[in-house]
Design a protein around this motif. Sequence first.
Motif, short mmCIF file in Angstrom:
data_model
loop_
_atom_site.label_atom_id
_atom_site.label_comp_id
_atom_site.label_asym_id
_atom_site.label_seq_id
_atom_site.Cartn_x
_atom_site.Cartn_y
_atom_site.Cartn_z
N LYS A 1 2.01 12.15 -0.28
CA LYS A 1 1.49 13.63 0.11
C LYS A 1 2.38 14.65 -0.19
O LYS A 1 3.54 14.46 -0.17
N SER B 1 -2.68 7.50 -3.82
CA SER B 1 -2.75 6.53 -2.72
C SER B 1 -3.22 5.28 -3.66
O SER B 1 -3.89 5.23 -4.59
N GLU C 1 -2.84 14.75 0.72
CA GLU C 1 -2.69 13.16 -0.10
C GLU C 1 -2.88 13.56 -1.59
O GLU C 1 -3.98 13.88 -1.93
N LYS D 1 -3.01 0.40 -3.82
CA LYS D 1 -2.49 -0.68 -3.19
C LYS D 1 -2.51 -1.87 -4.35
O LYS D 1 -2.99 -1.48 -5.31
N SER E 1 0.81 -1.27 -0.06
CA SER E 1 0.14 0.14 0.04
C SER E 1 0.89 1.24 -0.17
O SER E 1 1.91 1.17 0.54
N TYR E 2 0.41 2.37 -0.67
CA TYR E 2 1.16 3.59 -0.86
C TYR E 2 0.29 4.90 -0.37
O TYR E 2 -0.86 4.62 -0.92
N SER E 3 1.10 5.87 -0.12
CA SER E 3 0.55 7.22 0.06
C SER E 3 1.39 8.21 -0.25
O SER E 3 2.42 8.36 0.32
#
Length: 151
Positions: A65, A73, A70, A75, A61-63
């Motif tokens: 910012k 984002s 954000e 997965k 998973s990634y986010s």
Amino acid sequence: MSELLDKAKNFLAEKVAAVPKPEASVTGVDLKHVTRECVEYNAKVSVKNPYSHSLPICEISYSLKSAGREIASGKIPDPGSLKASDTTVLDVPVKTPYSILVSLARDIGADWDIDYQLDIGLTIDLPIVGDITIPVSTKGQIKLPTLSDIF
């Protein structure tokens, strides 16, 4: 009897805490692809597996910012596995729509780059222990594509 059970729980907790876990770090974030809809960046994540057998990765998973917001984002389900007793480099594609980049114009204006924070969670299935998530975070600057990159 409960005292013996508490000792057994504490012993097991100490042993599980001492089990070596895979270690991960972000080694770079680069421009991958430019389309009319979005800019795609590629984050390279290096993961060291201390075990003599491969470990399946359940999910990444990634986010991404920037300026406290954000901007991307997602997965990646079932991206493969970690090599046994080796370091595996994973590619994490991060797509950022242009509409969000336009809203960051104040940050972009001066130097044509974005100050970012990238948070990645690697969920790995460890035998006996179960699923664990390794958090990885990095900060830096991403250069935006120029017109010559698009055409």
